[in-house]
Design a protein around this motif. Structure first.
Motif, PDB file in Angstrom:
ATOM      1  N   ILE A 154      24.290  -2.606  92.846  1.00 29.43           N
ATOM      2  CA  ILE A 154      25.369  -3.374  93.485  1.00 29.43           C
ATOM      3  C   ILE A 154      26.252  -4.112  92.476  1.00 29.43           C
ATOM      4  O   ILE A 154      27.248  -4.726  92.866  1.00 29.43           O
ATOM      5  N   ARG A 155      25.905  -4.035  91.187  1.00 31.49           N
ATOM      6  CA  ARG A 155      26.624  -4.819  90.171  1.00 31.49           C
ATOM      7  C   ARG A 155      28.119  -4.512  90.154  1.00 31.49           C
ATOM      8  O   ARG A 155      28.959  -5.403  90.019  1.00 31.49           O
ATOM      9  N   ASP A 156      28.473  -3.250  90.284  1.00 29.81           N
ATOM     10  CA  ASP A 156      29.875  -2.847  90.154  1.00 29.81           C
ATOM     11  C   ASP A 156      30.658  -2.916  91.460  1.00 29.81           C
ATOM     12  O   ASP A 156      31.852  -2.601  91.473  1.00 29.81           O
ATOM     13  N   LEU A 157      30.006  -3.299  92.545  1.00 35.04           N
ATOM     14  CA  LEU A 157      30.726  -3.457  93.806  1.00 35.04           C
ATOM     15  C   LEU A 157      31.560  -4.731  93.757  1.00 35.04           C
ATOM     16  O   LEU A 157      31.059  -5.789  93.376  1.00 35.04           O
ATOM     17  N   ASP A 158      32.804  -4.620  94.141  1.00 31.76           N
ATOM     18  CA  ASP A 158      33.710  -5.779  94.098  1.00 31.76           C
ATOM     19  C   ASP A 158      33.630  -6.538  95.424  1.00 31.76           C
ATOM     20  O   ASP A 158      34.598  -6.634  96.169  1.00 31.76           O
ATOM     21  N   ASN A 159      32.467  -7.070  95.704  1.00 30.89           N
ATOM     22  CA  ASN A 159      32.231  -7.744  96.983  1.00 30.89           C
ATOM     23  C   ASN A 159      31.486  -9.052  96.769  1.00 30.89           C
ATOM     24  O   ASN A 159      30.748  -9.216  95.792  1.00 30.89           O
ATOM     25  N   GLU A 160      31.653  -9.959  97.729  1.00 30.27           N
ATOM     26  CA  GLU A 160      30.867 -11.189  97.733  1.00 30.27           C
ATOM     27  C   GLU A 160      29.418 -10.856  98.068  1.00 30.27           C
ATOM     28  O   GLU A 160      29.137  -9.939  98.852  1.00 30.27           O
ATOM     29  N   ILE A 161      28.481 -11.602  97.474  1.00 30.42           N
ATOM     30  CA  ILE A 161      27.059 -11.412  97.726  1.00 30.42           C
ATOM     31  C   ILE A 161      26.483 -12.713  98.273  1.00 30.42           C
ATOM     32  O   ILE A 161      26.544 -13.751  97.610  1.00 30.42           O
ATOM     33  N   ARG A 162      25.941 -12.664  99.476  1.00 31.79           N
ATOM     34  CA  ARG A 162      25.318 -13.836 100.083  1.00 31.79           C
ATOM     35  C   ARG A 162      23.806 -13.630 100.150  1.00 31.79           C
ATOM     36  O   ARG A 162      23.337 -12.633 100.686  1.00 31.79           O
ATOM     37  N   ILE A 163      23.092 -14.591  99.623  1.00 29.27           N
ATOM     38  CA  ILE A 163      21.631 -14.532  99.658  1.00 29.27           C
ATOM     39  C   ILE A 163      21.134 -15.636 100.574  1.00 29.27           C
ATOM     40  O   ILE A 163      21.457 -16.808 100.376  1.00 29.27           O
ATOM     41  N   SER A 164      20.359 -15.265 101.573  1.00 25.18           N
ATOM     42  CA  SER A 164      19.885 -16.241 102.558  1.00 25.18           C
ATOM     43  C   SER A 164      18.363 -16.238 102.612  1.00 25.18           C
ATOM     44  O   SER A 164      17.724 -15.193 102.566  1.00 25.18           O
TER      45      SER A 164
END
Length: 246
Positions: A154-164
């Protein structure tokens, strides 16, 4: 001697001034708006056209730009660009989902980890028993290779990452954690810090949410349900609102 006649001055009716001043105020506001619209540049016009995408489904309507070149941005073309971006994003997330599911199965975690792709994005659900000791927030050494694999995908995905972080409804209170909220927060935080420090994912992509026991997806009245509710979820958030069927 007769008293002088008193002359009473007649007051001019000035009630017309009020509506006149209102009208002048409205005209001034109109001129200001028209002036501001004339100064909209092409970039702002493009932004406005993209915002209209969510409410316009097509057609030949156009948004006129008042920039120096007088260019016309077609809404239907902007919609096509939005759809193309959404399709490309869907393809990337679907590829990551398929690769993750294959690795999770090969590593023997199929019953403890789930990957879901929906309108919100790509969610990787990790049950606590594979990543943490009971009532603790330190990531188990044997699970770190899995986090490395996830990070690499997922490193190269240009997206926000939410960890819950999530827990069951069994109260916890010890020397380290005052509540399930504290535990869920620290678990999410430790996963995020590992992905930033060890796996070199840009830290500005991340946000943390701690729900404790208050967002259960399974029945807390059973041990099986409580086990599934104790988790850390990694959500790769969609950038595009549309969700192409695939």
């Amino acid at each position: 001697m007769k008293g002088k006649k008193q002359h009473h001055e007649e007051h001019v009716d000035e009630t017309w001034l009020l509506p006149y001043s209102d009208m002048m105020t409205l005209l001034l506001a109109l001129f200001i708006v028209m002036f501001a619209m004339s100064k909209v540049d092409n970039q702002r016009a493009q932004q406005l056209s993209e915002q209209f995408n969510s409410i316009l489904s097509g057609g030949t309507a156009v948004l006129q730009s008042g920039g120096t070149n007088g260019s016309t941005i077609k809404i239907d073309e902007a919609i096509k660009l939005e759809e193309a971006g959404s399709v490309a994003e869907q393809d990337k997330m679907l590829k990551v989902k398929n690769e993750l599911e294959k690795d999770i199965k090969n590593d023997g975690y199929a019953d403890k980890m789930q990957v879901e792709l929906n309108g919100e994005g790509l969610t990787i659900k990790i049950q606590d028993s594979v990543a943490f000791k009971s009532g603790d927030s330190d990531i188990l050494n044997q699970f770190t290779p899995v986090l490395v694999k996830i990070s690499n995908m997922i490193r190269d995905l240009d997206n926000e990452i939410r960890i819950s972080g999530h827990t069951d409804n069994v109260p916890i209170k010890n020397a380290k954690f005052r509540s399930n909220w504290d535990l869920s927060y620290m678990r999410a935080s430790n996963v995020m810090n590992f992905m930033v420090d060890k796996c070199k994912i840009a830290q500005n992509k991340f946000s943390i949410q701690a729900y404790g026991e208050f967002r259960p997806k399974y029945d807390n009245s059973t041990e099986a349900g409580r086990a599934k509710n104790r988790s850390v979820d990694i959500l790769i958030v969609r950038k595009y609102t549309s969700n192409p069927k695939k």
